[in-house]
Design a protein around this motif. Sequence first.
Motif, PDB file in Angstrom:
ATOM      1  N   CYS A  89       0.830  -1.197   0.000  1.00 44.30           N
ATOM      2  CA  CYS A  89       0.000   0.000   0.000  1.00 44.30           C
ATOM      3  C   CYS A  89       0.869   1.253   0.000  1.00 44.30           C
ATOM      4  N   TYR A  90       0.274   2.332  -0.473  1.00 41.22           N
ATOM      5  CA  TYR A  90       0.947   3.627  -0.503  1.00 41.22           C
ATOM      6  C   TYR A  90       0.040   4.625   0.193  1.00 41.22           C
ATOM      7  N   LEU A  91       0.501   5.176   1.313  1.00 41.22           N
ATOM      8  CA  LEU A  91      -0.305   6.110   2.080  1.00 41.22           C
ATOM      9  C   LEU A  91      -0.249   7.507   1.488  1.00 41.22           C
ATOM     10  N   LEU A  92      -1.408   8.018   1.102  1.00 36.46           N
ATOM     11  CA  LEU A  92      -1.535   9.380   0.592  1.00 36.46           C
ATOM     12  C   LEU A  92      -1.681  10.355   1.749  1.00 36.46           C
ATOM     13  N   GLU A  93      -2.399   9.917   2.768  1.00 40.70           N
ATOM     14  CA  GLU A  93      -2.633  10.720   3.975  1.00 40.70           C
ATOM     15  C   GLU A  93      -2.659   9.782   5.167  1.00 40.70           C
ATOM     16  N   GLY A  94      -2.399  10.329   6.348  1.00 42.72           N
ATOM     17  CA  GLY A  94      -2.595   9.580   7.573  1.00 42.72           C
ATOM     18  C   GLY A  94      -1.337   9.254   8.338  1.00 42.72           C
ATOM     19  N   LYS A  95      -1.580   8.710   9.526  1.00 41.78           N
ATOM     20  CA  LYS A  95      -0.514   8.280  10.421  1.00 41.78           C
ATOM     21  C   LYS A  95      -1.056   7.110  11.232  1.00 41.78           C
ATOM     22  N   VAL A  96      -0.282   6.001  11.259  1.00 39.15           N
ATOM     23  CA  VAL A  96      -0.749   4.764  11.888  1.00 39.15           C
ATOM     24  C   VAL A  96       0.382   4.109  12.669  1.00 39.15           C
ATOM     25  N   LYS A  97       0.042   3.534  13.809  1.00 35.65           N
ATOM     26  CA  LYS A  97       0.948   2.640  14.526  1.00 35.65           C
ATOM     27  C   LYS A  97       0.392   1.239  14.313  1.00 35.65           C
ATOM     28  N   VAL A  98       1.208   0.372  13.732  1.00 30.74           N
ATOM     29  CA  VAL A  98       0.811  -1.013  13.483  1.00 30.74           C
ATOM     30  C   VAL A  98       1.578  -1.894  14.454  1.00 30.74           C
ATOM     31  N   THR A  99       0.839  -2.680  15.259  1.00 24.63           N
ATOM     32  CA  THR A  99       1.461  -3.561  16.236  1.00 24.63           C
ATOM     33  C   THR A  99       1.125  -5.008  15.888  1.00 24.63           C
ATOM     34  N   PRO A 100       2.117  -5.767  15.396  1.00 25.35           N
ATOM     35  CA  PRO A 100       1.873  -7.179  15.100  1.00 25.35           C
ATOM     36  C   PRO A 100       1.504  -7.939  16.375  1.00 25.35           C
ATOM     37  N   SER A 101       0.617  -8.923  16.249  1.00 22.30           N
ATOM     38  CA  SER A 101       0.215  -9.732  17.405  1.00 22.30           C
ATOM     39  C   SER A 101       1.434 -10.362  18.053  1.00 22.30           C
ATOM     40  N   GLY A 102       1.506 -10.256  19.371  1.00 23.24           N
ATOM     41  CA  GLY A 102       2.610 -10.823  20.128  1.00 23.24           C
ATOM     42  C   GLY A 102       3.834  -9.927  20.220  1.00 23.24           C
ATOM     43  N   ALA A 103       3.826  -8.802  19.519  1.00 26.95           N
ATOM     44  CA  ALA A 103       4.984  -7.892  19.560  1.00 26.95           C
ATOM     45  C   ALA A 103       4.819  -6.884  20.690  1.00 26.95           C
ATOM     46  N   ASN A 104       5.931  -6.452  21.255  1.00 29.37           N
ATOM     47  CA  ASN A 104       5.918  -5.454  22.310  1.00 29.37           C
ATOM     48  C   ASN A 104       6.166  -4.054  21.776  1.00 29.37           C
ATOM     49  N   GLU A 105       6.373  -3.940  20.471  1.00 23.81           N
ATOM     50  CA  GLU A 105       6.603  -2.639  19.860  1.00 23.81           C
ATOM     51  C   GLU A 105       5.771  -2.531  18.592  1.00 23.81           C
ATOM     52  N   SER A 106       5.696  -1.323  18.079  1.00 26.01           N
ATOM     53  CA  SER A 106       4.894  -1.092  16.883  1.00 26.01           C
ATOM     54  C   SER A 106       5.737  -0.446  15.792  1.00 26.01           C
ATOM     55  N   VAL A 107       5.156  -0.405  14.616  1.00 21.86           N
ATOM     56  CA  VAL A 107       5.788   0.207  13.456  1.00 21.86           C
ATOM     57  C   VAL A 107       4.938   1.413  13.082  1.00 21.86           C
ATOM     58  N   GLU A 108       5.576   2.560  12.901  1.00 18.07           N
ATOM     59  CA  GLU A 108       4.835   3.757  12.506  1.00 18.07           C
ATOM     60  C   GLU A 108       4.929   3.952  11.003  1.00 18.07           C
ATOM     61  N   ILE A 109       3.767   4.160  10.382  1.00 15.13           N
ATOM     62  CA  ILE A 109       3.727   4.469   8.954  1.00 15.13           C
ATOM     63  C   ILE A 109       2.928   5.760   8.784  1.00 15.13           C
ATOM     64  N   ALA A 110       3.222   6.475   7.704  1.00 12.97           N
ATOM     65  CA  ALA A 110       2.583   7.774   7.509  1.00 12.97           C
ATOM     66  C   ALA A 110       2.521   8.106   6.016  1.00 12.97           C
ATOM     67  N   ALA A 111       1.870   9.225   5.722  1.00 18.31           N
ATOM     68  CA  ALA A 111       1.745   9.694   4.349  1.00 18.31           C
ATOM     69  C   ALA A 111       3.109   9.692   3.664  1.00 18.31           C
ATOM     70  N   GLY A 112       3.140   9.177   2.430  1.00 17.66           N
ATOM     71  CA  GLY A 112       4.375   9.104   1.669  1.00 17.66           C
ATOM     72  C   GLY A 112       5.093   7.775   1.784  1.00 17.66           C
ATOM     73  N   ASP A 113       4.580   6.858   2.623  1.00 20.17           N
ATOM     74  CA  ASP A 113       5.225   5.558   2.806  1.00 20.17           C
ATOM     75  C   ASP A 113       4.624   4.509   1.870  1.00 20.17           C
ATOM     76  N   LEU A 114       5.505   3.704   1.263  1.00 23.71           N
ATOM     77  CA  LEU A 114       5.128   2.527   0.494  1.00 23.71           C
ATOM     78  C   LEU A 114       5.394   1.357   1.421  1.00 23.71           C
TER      79      LEU A 114
END
Length: 138
Positions: A89-114
Amino acid sequence: MASSSSCVGTLLPNHTQLFSQTKPSTKRRVRVSRAVRAESMTNVIEKLGIKIERNPPESKLTQLGVRQWPKWGCPPSKFPWTYEAKETCYLLEGKVKVTPSGANESVEIAAGDLVVFPKGMSCTWDVSLGVDKHYNFE
């Protein structure tokens, strides 16, 4: 660039090393050197199984056909999600924290990210700024 050596080494993503003279004597070496510099400016990371390329060049988006992919969006929210197929996916707008199940940390993605999510990943999306994205399932 000042150097005591006559060669400059650059480690490429496939872990091979490319050497070129600091003062290229042929046009071919100049093109290779420029290509290496352009590639090194691309910021690709992989974290918790999620691949993110920050601000990919428009040429890459065109090559992938991103602008022809379907679009999806959502307002700020938090929800679980499981990827039944690999998603790019390619984010045109937005900001998200994605936390995989079982993980203690998250990944941040935002507008402009593939972003590439692997098939089978279960995670929680925490959308802090409404998302508008192009997406493609494989």
